[in-house]
Design an enzyme around this catalytic site. Structure first.
Site, mmCIF file in Angstrom:
data_model
loop_
_atom_site.group_PDB
_atom_site.id
_atom_site.type_symbol
_atom_site.label_atom_id
_atom_site.label_comp_id
_atom_site.label_asym_id
_atom_site.label_seq_id
_atom_site.Cartn_x
_atom_site.Cartn_y
_atom_site.Cartn_z
ATOM 1 N N ASP A 49 43.177 -78.409 90.933
ATOM 2 C CA ASP A 49 44.615 -78.414 91.161
ATOM 3 C C ASP A 49 45.103 -79.795 90.737
ATOM 4 O O ASP A 49 44.326 -80.755 90.658
ATOM 5 C CB ASP A 49 44.966 -78.118 92.622
HETATM 6 C C1 BGC Z 1 50.180 -76.721 92.655
HETATM 7 C C2 BGC Z 1 49.600 -75.714 91.689
HETATM 8 C C3 BGC Z 1 50.262 -75.871 90.342
HETATM 9 C C4 BGC Z 1 50.071 -77.284 89.862
HETATM 10 C C5 BGC Z 1 50.699 -77.576 88.532
HETATM 11 C C6 BGC Z 1 50.153 -78.128 92.104
HETATM 12 O O1 BGC Z 1 50.883 -78.983 92.922
HETATM 13 O O2 BGC Z 1 49.457 -76.680 93.874
HETATM 14 O O3 BGC Z 1 49.782 -74.414 92.180
HETATM 15 O O4 BGC Z 1 49.735 -74.949 89.448
HETATM 16 O O5 BGC Z 1 50.663 -78.176 90.809
HETATM 17 O O6 BGC Z 1 52.068 -77.576 88.631
#
Ligand code: BGC
Length: 724
Positions: free
Chosen positions: A224
């Site tokens: 993530d």
């Molecule tokens: C989120 C993800 C997301 C990623 C990119 C993170 O903060 O938890 O779900 O895909 O950011 O935006």
């Protein structure tokens, strides 16, 4: 493919390979030499193609949230939405969509619940697998997230989700397992949080043993965004790609770790190889087709995910001849999604009031309240005056966009007081009130017994306004069913005392008793149960036949639309263990569901297949799924609290219970050795009617019988009990 991957890897220096393990920028990977670049964008509610992290994205269709999609209980709809998003991604030059999120809704307070499917792992897994099928049918990869146990936003980047093994296996992992096994997603995104103390981004057990070795995942694991803590531990655990990039410091750390032997080049090559393999896969995807307009696809799905929770006297659908008043600012500006990385820039937004006026031009409107919760008597009075002119009052109440967002959980389940006061007053003043509750997760409805109709509309994307009009005027049936329990009050929720936990850890003390498993076991009446949803028509379920072959059971039935409108029945199958004894279990669990489209008078068949896994729990000692032999009730119903068929089946199971010298007499007496044991105890003068004796383990019998029973007699009993 393997050959080309190896060839490309060989062409890279150690430094280049280490650099490949983090992105080039916010959304793409590095592309040294002949290795193509991978471009990623957020989902899950549409393509969020942004230049930098939280920048406004290019316009794309904003589809119903996964919370709304889940309420359709329609696997083909999940596939349709996935396909539409995949095709838009392809036309926008996006190789991988960061979706779907399949975390379990442990508490209705979860800030990101609107982005997740359900409190139930079976429903979440089935819907998510079809969504991934749809995305990937377009030559675009999906990234199933957030692996795992990211069920809260509070301290999400550091908190440890402390969960027992059965809850992990039975509740929090199966949706991921189903997607991996059935839909082979190209990538999996690891979660920010820790699991039982170990960060998911460096969790060898999760990322390698369970994901790859047990479930056979052969794709790429991406972090993530910002989830990496110790990059060397991450590579050892199987975390292939760190995002966002460039993470130059971590590249150096990796190079040094390989050089000084703390990280094997083999582990590093494995991760780099998977980045190269994904890059080749993305480059080999078919040419993108020109973009298509998916507004109507989204509108259809939005209507099918709306849940008619209550409809006394058949107030809905509305009749155009009725004078209708629409009250509430969401009637002009609907909340179509929530905040954070899933926010899509819509191509257009349907306005509910305008869409209602397409079917019924004179609809009156009053704003009624302010979305920031500030009391405003002028708006309140105007709403009452507008309502007084109408035959039917439709109030749109709910949570604002700001109240449901990534990064923060809610701290209560209430609607703003100004909304509750207005709904109360309108219901007191008017006998025909419909409340549309638009919220990405349950809210308390203290006035729920007052309006004649309640329609629950989860944020449903850019065509939500049109879908609301379709449903209100009966052009479409609101054929959604709740994918989560709506509690009466926050204090009834399963993890109320342990959400969101402490400074370092959150204890999942309710174990497997999540969602309806909790309300069922505690005999708590929910406001609306899991699976609930009414229809504008009526259905009849007949000719129910079952065939059993060992642990496999097939049930088929006929479903007839006995009303005068087209409708979409959903049949839900629950398995209820009947006094099975090995471990405490939920009273019932969802193991199948189907949805049909039937015109008035039409009949169609449904078939359900159950197998050993449908009856199983996760045995933490054997570390596998086991079906205990015994009797199980199979229930077919229209919600988790409403059944039209219940039938008991006795299955052979997949294991036999093993007894030991520590097994109490009360466990052994009902078994095949019961008679022999009774005889031996009788001869030894042991009175089994005394409770203290019944709870005695075998090993204590020589003592309780004054030495008349020998340890060898006990061994013989165990041997016989465990044989055959
Ligand atoms: C989120 C993800 C997301 C990623 C990119 C993170 O903060 O938890 O779900 O895909 O950011 O935006």
């Amino acid at each position: 493919m393997q050959e080309s991957v190896e060839k490309l890897l060989k062409s890279l220096s150690l430094e280049e390979k280490c650099a490949l393990l983090s992105g080039a920028d916010a959304w793409s990977t590095k592309a040294p030499g002949d290795i193509p670049q991978i471009n990623m964008s957020d989902g899950p509610h549409g393509v969020r193609k942004a230049r930098v992290m939280m920048d406004a994205a290019d316009p794309a269709t904003c589809f119903p949230t996964l919370a709304a999609l889940a309420c359709t209980w329609d696997k083909s709809r999940a596939e349709d939405i996935g396909r539409a998003i995949g095709s838009e991604a392809a036309s926008m030059d996006v190789d991988v969509i960061l979706a779907p999120g399949v975390n379990i809704k442990r508490s209705p307070l979860g800030g990101r619940n609107f982005e997740y499917f359900s409190e139930d792992p079976y429903l979440a897994g089935q819907m998510a697998a079809r969504y991934v099928d749809g995305v990937q049918s377009q030559g675009v990869g999906a990234s199933v997230k957030h692996f795992a146990l990211n069920s809260q936003e509070t301290r999400r980047m550091s908190i440890s989700a402390d969960v027992d093994e059965r809850a992990l296996r039975e509740i929090y992992l199966p949706a991921f397992e189903t997607v991996i096994r059935e839909a082979s997603p190209w990538t999996v995104m690891c979660a920010y949080n820790r699991l039982n103390g170990v960060f998911c981004s460096e969790n060898y057990r999760l990322l390698t043993q369970i994901l790859r070795e047990e479930w056979g995942f052969d794709g790429l694991v991406v972090s993530d965004w910002g989830a990496v803590v110790d990059r060397v531990e991450g590579v050892k655990a199987g975390l292939d790609l760190e995002m966002p990039g460039p993470a130059d410091e971590n590249t150096l750390i990796l190079i040094n770790a390989v050089r000084d032997g703390r990280l094997s080049e083999k582990d590093m090559d494995a991760c780099a190889g998977r980045v190269v393999a994904l890059a080749l896969k993305c480059a080999g995807a078919p040419e993108a087709r020109p973009p298509r307009n998916h507004h109507m696809t989204a509108r259809r799905c939005a209507a099918e995910g709306m849940v008619l929770a209550k409809n006394d006297g058949g107030l809905l659908p509305l009749i155009p001849a009725q004078r209708v008043a629409l009250i509430g600012p969401f009637g002009m500006e609907p909340v179509i999604g929530g905040g954070g990385s899933s926010t899509v820039t819509p191509t257009k937004v349907d306005v509910p009031l305008e869409e209602m006026r397409v079917y019924d031009p004179p609809v009156f409107y009053a704003k009624g309240f302010r979305t920031d919760g500030t009391p405003d008597d002028a708006l309140f009075n105007e709403a009452l005056a507008t309502a007084a002119k109408a035959d039917v009052v439709v109030v749109m109440a709910g949570l604002s966009f700001e109240a449901q967002t990534e990064g923060a959980d809610r701290d209560n389940l209430s609607l703003p007081a100004v909304q509750n006061r207005l709904v109360d007053a309108l219901c007191d003043a008017h006998k025909n009130v419909v409340v549309i509750v638009t919220a990405g997760a349950p809210v308390e409805l203290p006035w729920a017994n007052k309006p004649k109709a309640i329609l629950i509309a989860y944020p449903a994307g850019q065509s939500m306004g049109g879908a609301i009009a379709d449903v209100l005027y009966g052009i479409k049936e609101p054929s959604g069913r709740l994918a989560e329990t709506w509690p009466v009050r926050l204090e009834d929720t399963p993890c109320h005392l342990e959400f969101p936990g402490g400074a370092d850890a959150v204890r999942y003390g309710e174990g497997v008793f999540v969602g309806y498993r909790w309300y069922d076991g505690r005999k708590l009446a929910p406001l609306f149960p899991f699976g609930h949803g009414l229809s504008y028509t009526t259905f009849q379920f007949t000719d129910i036949n079952s065939v059993q072959n060992g642990n496999d059971i097939t049930i088929d039935l006929k479903v007839t639309n006995t009303g005068s409108r087209t409708g979409r029945p959903v049949v839900q199958v629950y398995v209820a263990p009947q006094g099975t004894a090995y471990v405490p279990r939920p009273l019932q669990e969802l193991k199948g569901f189907e949805k049909l489209r039937l015109s008035a008078g039409e009949t169609a068949h449904m078939t359900f297949s159950l197998d050993a896994r449908s009856f199983s729990y996760y045995d933490v000692n054997k570390t596998e799924w086991v079906a205990e032999p015994g009797t199980y009730e199979v229930r077919l119903g229209t919600s988790s609290r409403s059944f039209f068929y219940k039938q008991k089946f006795t299955i052979p199971g997949t294991v036999r219970r093993q007894f030991t010298v520590h097994s109490p007499l009360s466990d052994l007496l009902p078994t095949q050795v019961g008679d022999k044991l009774r005889m031996m105890l009788g001869e030894a003068g042991v009175d089994i009617s005394i409770p203290i004796v019944a709870s005695t383990p075998l090993r204590a019998l020589p003592m309780f019988s004054n030495g008349r029973m020998k340890p060898a007699d006990c061994d013989e009993i165990i041997r016989l009990a465990n044989s055959g």
